[in-house]
Structures are given as structure tokens and as C-alpha cells.
Scaffold this active site. Structure first.
Site, mmCIF file in Angstrom:
data_model
loop_
_atom_site.group_PDB
_atom_site.id
_atom_site.type_symbol
_atom_site.label_atom_id
_atom_site.label_comp_id
_atom_site.label_asym_id
_atom_site.label_seq_id
_atom_site.Cartn_x
_atom_site.Cartn_y
_atom_site.Cartn_z
ATOM 1 N N ASP A 1 0.602 -1.149 -0.264
ATOM 2 C CA ASP A 1 0.203 0.321 0.278
ATOM 3 C C ASP A 1 0.797 1.191 -0.305
ATOM 4 O O ASP A 1 0.373 2.605 -0.260
ATOM 5 C CB ASP A 1 -1.176 0.072 1.335
ATOM 6 C CG ASP A 1 -0.405 0.014 2.769
ATOM 7 O OD1 ASP A 1 1.345 0.093 2.500
ATOM 8 O OD2 ASP A 1 -1.078 -0.059 3.946
ATOM 9 N N SER A 2 1.876 0.932 -0.257
ATOM 10 C CA SER A 2 3.236 2.580 -0.418
ATOM 11 C C SER A 2 3.128 2.906 -1.740
ATOM 12 O O SER A 2 3.134 3.647 -1.908
ATOM 13 C CB SER A 2 4.516 2.174 -0.160
ATOM 14 O OG SER A 2 5.135 0.523 -0.966
ATOM 15 N N ASP B 1 -0.634 -6.662 -0.609
ATOM 16 C CA ASP B 1 -1.564 -5.502 1.042
ATOM 17 C C ASP B 1 -3.106 -5.337 1.151
ATOM 18 O O ASP B 1 -3.913 -4.857 0.104
ATOM 19 C CB ASP B 1 -0.422 -4.041 0.915
ATOM 20 C CG ASP B 1 0.365 -3.761 1.584
ATOM 21 O OD1 ASP B 1 0.944 -5.205 2.753
ATOM 22 O OD2 ASP B 1 1.215 -3.503 1.972
ATOM 23 N N LYS C 1 -1.298 -9.693 2.577
ATOM 24 C CA LYS C 1 -0.224 -8.752 4.565
ATOM 25 C C LYS C 1 -1.153 -7.868 4.573
ATOM 26 O O LYS C 1 -1.907 -7.117 3.932
ATOM 27 C CB LYS C 1 1.130 -8.194 3.628
ATOM 28 C CG LYS C 1 1.398 -8.088 4.329
ATOM 29 C CD LYS C 1 2.794 -7.083 4.391
ATOM 30 C CE LYS C 1 3.446 -6.024 3.772
ATOM 31 N NZ LYS C 1 3.140 -4.525 4.802
ATOM 32 N N GLU D 1 -1.297 -5.291 8.997
ATOM 33 C CA GLU D 1 -0.417 -5.257 9.696
ATOM 34 C C GLU D 1 -0.993 -5.304 11.022
ATOM 35 O O GLU D 1 -1.991 -5.271 11.362
ATOM 36 C CB GLU D 1 0.127 -3.427 9.485
ATOM 37 C CG GLU D 1 0.936 -2.955 7.880
ATOM 38 C CD GLU D 1 0.457 -1.677 8.477
ATOM 39 O OE1 GLU D 1 0.535 -0.656 8.937
ATOM 40 O OE2 GLU D 1 0.727 -1.367 6.290
ATOM 41 N N GLU E 1 9.401 -4.661 9.790
ATOM 42 C CA GLU E 1 10.088 -3.380 9.452
ATOM 43 C C GLU E 1 10.139 -2.280 10.570
ATOM 44 O O GLU E 1 10.328 -2.509 11.346
ATOM 45 C CB GLU E 1 8.688 -2.409 8.817
ATOM 46 C CG GLU E 1 9.498 -1.479 8.855
ATOM 47 C CD GLU E 1 8.068 -0.818 7.059
ATOM 48 O OE1 GLU E 1 7.218 -1.049 6.744
ATOM 49 O OE2 GLU E 1 8.622 0.757 6.988
HETATM 50 O O1 KIV Z 1 4.021 -1.157 1.429
HETATM 51 C C1 KIV Z 1 4.575 -1.777 1.254
HETATM 52 O O2 KIV Z 1 5.278 -1.337 0.041
HETATM 53 C C2 KIV Z 1 5.633 -2.485 2.126
HETATM 54 C C3 KIV Z 1 6.611 -2.386 2.860
HETATM 55 C C4 KIV Z 1 7.320 -0.730 2.907
HETATM 56 C C5 KIV Z 1 6.726 -4.000 3.398
HETATM 57 O O3 KIV Z 1 4.444 -2.344 3.253
#
Ligand code: KIV
Length: 281
Positions: free
Chosen positions: A44-45, A83, A113, A115, A182
Site C-alpha cells: 500500500d506504499s 497489502d 499482508k 499490519e 520493518e
Molecule cells: O507497503 C509496502 O510497500 C510495505 C513494505 C514497505 C514492506 O509494506
């Protein structure tokens, strides 16, 4: 060879490091896949790197599905992880399973994924029981930026380290198939990697993890808004792109582009002005 959750777990067993990069589109995913990457994370970056937000909070399920589907089309062999965006799993176990299912069915991800540690274990358990592999994300969890008050290294004092160790053990017990660590001090990340049977993937967590992940625009020098200390620039693609854009603009202005090589020619000798006369009568 297609990377699967079994081949990735086998890598940990054999002491072979696991490679992971983020990607958000078809062409980039295809290049990484051809380079031999083990896993691609549709992070989600993308909120920052692709959409220009200042954090990941505004990213939607629709954003994640469309970028994941593009990456999945480009990744023949890489294991694709999507994510779960902010508020797509925190609200309830039901929401978590439904949204994880959408990332698999519509996005064609291989895993999702999310968090958090102990607090999201009911979600990890339920999603895993629905036959969807779950990667947990511990340490500095960007969706909690408003609680942390910024992007900071986690697990620095004893209480925080103990919480991280306990979270790691709990997410493994709940069924997580991998854990991203992280911004965790390297000795602590190494210890967690040793006590877990599932692979750990570090980002700013030293080389004691079972694998590493970086945001691809960071490692290619394409994102200049913010560069964390742990980022190594493997190429300066940003500069190459800017130079190519400037040359393109200048060749358009000078008329050098397009030249004969990049244009279509007719073999006939039609007089188009005469031809156009036909329009008048
Ligand atoms: O969103 C993302 O790119 C991430 C990585 C930084 C692990 O969660």
C-alpha cells in the site's frame, strides 16, 4: 520455476535468502520476474509512490485490486502478495475475510499482508482458515503512523522488544506464513528470525532476516520525497528518466524526432491535395 509458499519456506530451511521487491504495475512486475525475484509485494506504499499521498491511509480496496491484478499478469514465477489497505481488516474478522477474498479473486494475489500483532490474530486465523495465506507485518507499521507520530524504529527498549517478540510468536501461532519486520534493530530481528519457523522478510531490519524487501522506486532512485536510512540505491534510474524526458522534449522542439526511421511511408505518389478536391465535389 513458480515460487510458492512451500518453495519460500524451503528457502528458509536451506538458509537461502528470499528476495522481495514492491511492484504496482504489469511492466515493472514482468522485469522483476524476468530478473528472478522470488516474491513481489503490491504494497500500500503505492499510496505514496504511485498516487502521491503523504502516507498509506487513503489507499482503497479498489486501488489495491487494480494494481495487484496488473502485477499478477506480469509475474509468471514470482509469488505475489497484496497489502490489505487501512480499514479493510481492522473493522472486523468478517470484513478481513471478505476483503482478503477480493484480493485473491479479483486481484489474483497468492497471499495477503496485514499490519499488526496480537490484535489482528483473529483476522490472521480466519483468513488462513479460508485458505488464504497471510503475511504479517510487524515493527514500524505504516498504517499506524498517526499512533506512532511518524515513521520511527520500533522495539528499541526492553518492553517494546518483548512486545515484538510476543507479537511474532502469536502471529505464527495464528497461522501467518511469513512476517515482514520493518525498522527493527538488527539483533532483535535476527533473534525473531531464529525463533520463528516461518520466514521473516526485513526492511530496515538488518541481514539476520530470512529475506529482504525494498520499495522499488527507492532502490532505483525514482522517488525523492523521502529516503529512509535503510534504502540502498542500486541504480539511478530517476536521473536516467529525467535525462531521457529532457532529450525527448528537445528533439520535438528541434524537429529531430520523429525521423524517417520512426515514421510510416507510402510507396504510392498520390497527390493528397488533388485527392481532397473530391470532398468538394
Ligand atoms: O507497503 C509496502 O510497500 C510495505 C513494505 C514497505 C514492506 O509494506
Amino acid at each position: 520455476m513458480k515460487n510458492t509458499i512451500s518453495t519460500i519456506k524451503e528457502q528458509k530451511k536451506n538458509g537461502e535468502k528470499i528476495s522481495m521487491l514492491t511492484a504496482y504495475d504489469y511492466s515493472t512486475a514482468k522485469l522483476m520476474d524476468e530478473a528472478g525475484i522470488n516474491t513481489i509485494l503490491v504494497g500500500d506504499s503505492l499510496g505514496m509512490t504511485m498516487l502521491g499521498y503523504e502516507d498509506t491511509i487513503s489507499v482503497t480496496m479498489e486501488d489495491m485490486i487494480s494494481h495487484t491484478a496488473a502485477v499478477a499478469r506480469g509475474a509468471k514465477n514470482a509469488f505475489v502478495i497484496a497489502d490489505m489497505p487501512f480499514m479493510s481488516y481492522q473493522t472486523s474478522v468478517y470484513d478481513a475475510v471478505v476483503n482478503a477474498g477480493r484480493l485473491m479473486k479479483e486481484g489474483r494475489a497468492n497471499a495477503v499482508k496485514l499490519e499488526g500483532g496480537v490484535s489482528v490474530c483473529p483476522q490472521i486465523k480466519a483468513i488462513t482458515e479460508a485458505s488464504i495465506p497471510v503475511v504479517a507485518h510487524l515493527g514500524m507499521t505504516p498504517q499506524s503512523v498517526n499512533v506512532f507520530g511518524g515513521f520511527r524504529v520500533q522495539g528499541r527498549d526492553e518492553a517494546a522488544a518483548l512486545k515484538l517478540i510476543s507479537d511474532a510468536l502469536e502471529i505464527e501461532k495464528a497461522g501467518a506464513c511469513m512476517a515482514v519486520l520493518e525498522c527493527v534493530p538488527c539483533r532483535l530481528a535476527k533473534y525473531i528470525s531464529e525463533i520463528l519457523t516461518i520466514p521473516t522478510i526485513g526492511i530496515g531490519a538488518g541481514n539476520g532476516c530470512d529475506g529482504q524487501v525494498l520499495v522499488y522506486q527507492d532502490m532505483l532512485g525514482m522517488y525523492s520525497d523521502f529516503t529512509p536510512k535503510f534504502v540502498k540505491k542500486f541504480a539511478d534510474v530517476g536521473t536516467v528518466m529525467k535525462e531521457a524526458f529532457a532529450e525527448y522534449i528537445s528533439e520535438i522542439q528541434s524537429g529531430a524526432f520523429p525521423d524517417d526511421e520512426h515514421s510510416f511511408k507510402n510507396n504510392d505518389t498520390t497527390d493528397y491535395a488533388e485527392l481532397a478536391e473530391k470532398l468538394n465535389g
